[in-house]
Enzyme design. Structure first.
Site, PDB file in Angstrom:
ATOM      1  N   LYS A  73      11.463  -9.071 -22.624  1.00  0.00           N
ATOM      2  CA  LYS A  73      11.262 -10.423 -23.396  1.00  0.00           C
ATOM      3  C   LYS A  73      12.840 -11.216 -23.165  1.00  0.00           C
ATOM      4  O   LYS A  73      13.525 -10.959 -23.822  1.00  0.00           O
ATOM      5  CB  LYS A  73      10.592 -10.528 -24.677  1.00  0.00           C
ATOM      6  CG  LYS A  73       9.850 -11.644 -25.192  1.00  0.00           C
ATOM      7  CD  LYS A  73      10.648 -13.187 -25.036  1.00  0.00           C
ATOM      8  CE  LYS A  73      11.759 -13.117 -26.229  1.00  0.00           C
ATOM      9  NZ  LYS A  73      12.591 -14.282 -26.156  1.00  0.00           N
ATOM     10  N   GLU A 117      22.364  -4.335 -30.091  1.00  0.00           N
ATOM     11  CA  GLU A 117      23.741  -4.601 -29.810  1.00  0.00           C
ATOM     12  C   GLU A 117      24.039  -6.029 -30.376  1.00  0.00           C
ATOM     13  O   GLU A 117      23.473  -6.778 -29.786  1.00  0.00           O
ATOM     14  CB  GLU A 117      23.957  -4.484 -28.403  1.00  0.00           C
ATOM     15  CG  GLU A 117      25.316  -4.667 -27.995  1.00  0.00           C
ATOM     16  CD  GLU A 117      25.855  -5.945 -27.743  1.00  0.00           C
ATOM     17  OE1 GLU A 117      26.475  -6.393 -28.524  1.00  0.00           O
ATOM     18  OE2 GLU A 117      25.637  -6.341 -26.395  1.00  0.00           O
ATOM     19  N   CYS A 137      29.745 -11.231 -26.892  1.00  0.00           N
ATOM     20  CA  CYS A 137      29.677 -10.608 -27.892  1.00  0.00           C
ATOM     21  C   CYS A 137      30.815  -9.706 -28.238  1.00  0.00           C
ATOM     22  O   CYS A 137      31.456  -9.848 -29.511  1.00  0.00           O
ATOM     23  CB  CYS A 137      28.341  -9.760 -28.075  1.00  0.00           C
ATOM     24  SG  CYS A 137      28.147  -8.609 -26.790  1.00  0.00           S
ATOM     25  N   GLU A 174      30.935 -15.221 -36.673  1.00  0.00           N
ATOM     26  CA  GLU A 174      30.839 -15.517 -35.108  1.00  0.00           C
ATOM     27  C   GLU A 174      30.504 -16.709 -34.765  1.00  0.00           C
ATOM     28  O   GLU A 174      29.663 -17.288 -35.238  1.00  0.00           O
ATOM     29  CB  GLU A 174      29.755 -14.278 -34.702  1.00  0.00           C
ATOM     30  CG  GLU A 174      29.803 -14.488 -33.339  1.00  0.00           C
ATOM     31  CD  GLU A 174      28.753 -13.278 -32.480  1.00  0.00           C
ATOM     32  OE1 GLU A 174      27.471 -13.517 -33.018  1.00  0.00           O
ATOM     33  OE2 GLU A 174      29.103 -12.473 -31.875  1.00  0.00           O
TER      34      GLU A 174
END
Ligand code: NAI
Ligand code: MG
Length: 474
Positions: A172, A247, A284, A377
């Site tokens: 997905k 992750e 990331c 972040e």
């Protein structure tokens, strides 16, 4: 201009009209213009795809390792032949500049896949342990949920490792980047993936993604994306005792120690800022904090001003993926100003451009761990400069966030750099620049995730271990 329209989903290698009927329009972040439309899969479509994968896995005969690896090799070759198409599609979906899309998004993905294939070829799936035999078997059907920032790389890494291990995959992809995933689906069909071994379904996270993560008939869910969604996925998986690997985000430090000469220091700053702005900061593992000796703060400010000016939005710096992402990043910039961070470069109050979602770099100095910019972040071209008073303090600042994904240590004395790296709580630490061994594992400590991708560890994520004990004799 007629819009490209994708009305089919890939269920187990067959292009199929979905049960879902919602249409989603894709927007090119370089211009802000609509350019394509996809039909979204719903929960019923996820059921159908999982059932196809289940049949492929359960109703053997198994797809033998040598054939799987040969097919993955053909897949890599086909993607390489179609580099231009993949690169153009990613540029349109998520904005990567053409050269970066070809070299990093396509080239990097192929490097990772081919390394995985070579490692799987040599992997001891069956090995003796004294009189016992230890067998590593595929965990089963894998649900993969991927983000938009590296749309080919993240999907291909999961598919490569899972299929190498012997697991069928239901993918997905992110809402913004379904077309890249469909090109991958097409390449997998052309490479000869057998029925059921790969399904690719565009769909919304909270609908198709949530249904996949919570599906009782999958054996594992492999996710890359935000920490918040990662927690929701872990919860859904836990309800079925489905294995999961996550992750997630990062706030990674590039730490510069105090023994570098001027040239070495300038190199370190260039490298640190470079990997902060990589993929327009939508990475990331990006080094979004530059941790420098207090005595070098003014030098750092002068250097980053000069280096940042080389990054030109719309030329060598791509836009942010969406208006939503632009607004999120802008909100982080406002919070940094409110918290008293020093604006060193760029304009935190800039308005969203008329055309496209471009943003020039913004750099803040004197960012403390107490400020939100020291913790959150951002996922945009935004650097936080922090200062340290020595190696112990540098380690403390490096470790001062909830995350632990990546990082770097720069020093003239490599042993000293490695001693500092040993104390940083994160899954990867680079020494004196971005030099990556593709066989090495990647993943997060703390809120950056659970599990590892790449290399032998990436394959082992998708393996169950069985001990066959020595025959008992009378
Ligand atoms: P996200 O985490 O919402 O999306 C990632 C994937 O998860 C997409 O495929 C999405 O459809 C799916 N998803 C969303 N909600 C779900 C749910 N309830 N159940 C199952 N799947 C679900 O990330 P988003 O919203 O695109 O970006 C938000 C922030 O997340 C970014 O600003 C960045 O900080 C972080 N992020 C981190 C990434 C990484 O590589 N670690 C990648 C993308 C985003
Ligand atoms: Mg989201």
């Amino acid at each position: 201009m007629s819009m490209e329209s994708k009305d089919l989903i890939d269920v187990g290698g067959t292009w199929t009209t979905p049960h879902g009927t919602e249409r989603l329009t894709l927007v090119d972040p370089r211009s802000g213009e609509e350019f394509a439309e996809v039909v979204l899969a719903d929960e019923t479509d996820i059921d159908t795809a999982v059932a196809a994968a289940r049949r492929a896995f359960d109703s053997g005969p198994a797809w033998p390792l040598a054939d799987r690896l040969a097919t993955l090799r053909r897949l890599a070759d086909l993607i390489e032949e179609r580099t231009e198409l993949f690169a153009e599609t990613m540029s349109a979906e998520m904005g990567a500049p053409a050269a970066f899309a070809r070299m990093v998004h396509v080239g990097g993905s192929l490097g990772t896949l081919r390394t995985t294939i070579a490692l799987a070829e040599a992997y001891p799936f069956r090995e003796p342990l004294g009189p016992s035999t230890i067998v590593s078997e595929p965990v089963g059907v894998v649900g993969a949920i991927t983000p938009w920032n590296f749309p080919l790389h993240q999907a291909l890494t999961k598919i490569g490792s899972a299929v190498a291990a012997g697991c069928p995959v239901v993918l997905k992809p992110a809402e913004n980047t379904p077309l890249t995933a469909y090109l991958l689906a097409e390449a997998a069909i052309d490479a000869g993936f057998p029925t059921g071994w790969l399904s690719v379904l565009a769909g919304r996270g909270p609908v198709a993604g949530a249904a996949l993560a919570a599906h009782p008939d999958i054996d594992m869910v492999s996710f890359t994306g935000s920490t918040g969604v990662g927690k929701a996925i872990a919860g859904a998986a836990a309800a079925n005792l489905t294995r999961y690997s996550l992750e997630l985000g990062g706030k990674s430090p590039a730490v510069i120690l105090d023994d570098l000469d001027d040239a070495g220091f300038a190199n370190a700053v260039r490298s640190g800022l470079g990997f902060c702005l990589f993929n327009s900061g939508q990475t990331c593992a990006a080094w979004t904090r530059l941790v420098v000796p207090e005595a070098r703060y003014d030098d750092t400010v002068a250097l980053v001003r000069e280096i940042a000016a080389d990054y030109v939005p719309g030329e060598n710096l791509g836009p942010l993926v969406s208006a939503l992402q632009w607004d999120r990043v802008s909100a982080h910039l406002q919070r940094a100003v409110e918290d008293g961070a020093e604006v060193v470069y760029g304009d935190p109050h800039v308005a969203r451009p008329e055309r496209g979602f471009h943003l020039a770099p913004v750099i803040f100095g004197r960012v403390t761990p107490q400020m939100r910019l020291g913790q959150d972040e951002v996922f945009g071209p935004v650097l936080a400069i922090q200062t340290h008073t020595g190696d112990d303090d540098a380690v403390a600042i490096a470790n001062s966030t909830a995350y632990g994904l990546s990082g770097a240590v720069f020093a003239a004395d490599e042993e000293r750099a490695i001693a500092v790296a040993d104390r940083i709580r994160s899954g990867v630490v680079h020494i004196n620049g971005l030099n990556t061994n593709q066989s090495a594992p990647f993943g997060g400590f703390k809120s950056s995730g659970i599990g590892r991708e790449y290399g032998r560890w990436g394959i082992e994520e998708f393996l169950e271990v069985k001990s066959i004990q020595p025959p008992a004799r009378g």
